[in-house]
Design a protein around this motif. Structure first.
Motif, short mmCIF file in Angstrom:
data_model
loop_
_atom_site.label_atom_id
_atom_site.label_comp_id
_atom_site.label_asym_id
_atom_site.label_seq_id
_atom_site.Cartn_x
_atom_site.Cartn_y
_atom_site.Cartn_z
N SER A 1 43.38 46.42 37.57
CA SER A 1 43.87 47.23 39.17
C SER A 1 44.13 48.39 38.94
O SER A 1 44.88 49.01 38.73
CB SER A 1 45.50 46.75 39.32
N ASP B 1 44.46 50.63 36.53
CA ASP B 1 45.79 51.26 35.66
C ASP B 1 44.47 51.33 34.30
O ASP B 1 44.27 49.91 33.28
CB ASP B 1 46.59 50.31 35.30
N CYS C 1 51.16 52.67 30.77
CA CYS C 1 50.93 51.80 31.37
C CYS C 1 51.68 52.01 32.66
O CYS C 1 53.02 52.50 32.25
CB CYS C 1 51.13 50.28 31.39
N SER C 2 51.49 52.43 33.67
CA SER C 2 52.12 52.55 35.15
C SER C 2 52.70 51.18 35.60
O SER C 2 53.43 51.08 36.58
CB SER C 2 51.21 53.68 36.05
N THR C 3 51.38 49.87 35.99
CA THR C 3 52.06 48.50 36.27
C THR C 3 53.32 48.11 35.37
O THR C 3 53.14 48.20 33.98
CB THR C 3 51.21 47.75 36.07
N SER D 1 54.74 45.20 34.97
CA SER D 1 53.91 43.97 33.99
C SER D 1 53.13 43.85 33.43
O SER D 1 53.36 43.50 32.06
CB SER D 1 53.45 43.11 34.93
N SER E 1 44.67 39.48 38.86
CA SER E 1 43.97 40.74 38.89
C SER E 1 43.18 40.26 37.47
O SER E 1 43.01 40.55 36.54
CB SER E 1 44.87 41.96 38.46
#
Length: 174
Positions: A97, A99, A121-123, A125, A168
């Motif tokens: 997505s 990231d 990682c910015s997400t 999850s 995703s």
């Protein structure tokens, strides 16, 4: 007179020392009780205003909710390759997505499998990945509470593709 001054000085020091001894631990004061702690629970909280609209990005439509990977696992592609635990050790590039970050996997046992972590990682999850495991030839990435974050299969050496718990696509590659 000098002798009386010395006597007063000595008596003053004795009284002072006796007072210090009493204040420094000679008292019978009970210690304070420990602060009680309770574990933090999980769950949903009722809104402060029951008439308020749900937060942006939430849905109450069950059909629109993401698939639960624990009860609806990702199906294996026809070209899924066999993998072993040692095939996954070390650093990997992780993409999902928009990231792009790094994932690191070890054989240190961890709840739900083996220890993993991510960097950059910015997400939420993906940044919460803390374990990985193999289920046959499927790689399962999990968060700290053991919930499945993603399921992947290897279609070629050094590359895994799959799906996150939000639906995703996700890739793990070297």
């Amino acid at each position: 007179m000098k002798r009386a001054g010395k006597l007063v000085l000595v008596l003053g020091m004795v009284v002072l020392a006796a007072g210090c001894q009493r204040l420094s631990g000679g008292s019978n004061v009970a210690p304070l009780p420990a602060t009680p702690t309770t574990p933090v629970g999980t769950g949903t909280l009722d809104p402060l205003d029951p008439n308020a609209a749900p937060p942006v990005g939430t849905t109450t439509d069950v059909a629109a909710a993401p698939a639960d990977l624990a009860t609806n696992p990702v199906a294996a592609p026809t070209n899924a390759q066999q993998v072993g635990r040692t095939d996954l050790l070390g650093g990997w590039k992780l993409a999902s997505s928009g990231d792009n970050c790094m994932a690191f996997m070890t054989l240190t046992t961890w709840s739900g499998g083996y220890r993993a972590n991510t960097r950059g990682c910015s997400t939420p999850s993906l940044s919460g990945i803390s374990a990985w495991d193999l289920n046959g030839n499927q790689v399962v990435l999990k968060d700290g509470s053991g919930l499945i974050v993603a399921q992947l299969y290897s279609s070629e050496p050094g590359k895994f593709n799959g799906q996150t718990s939000t639906g995703s696509p996700i890739s793990l590659y070297r």
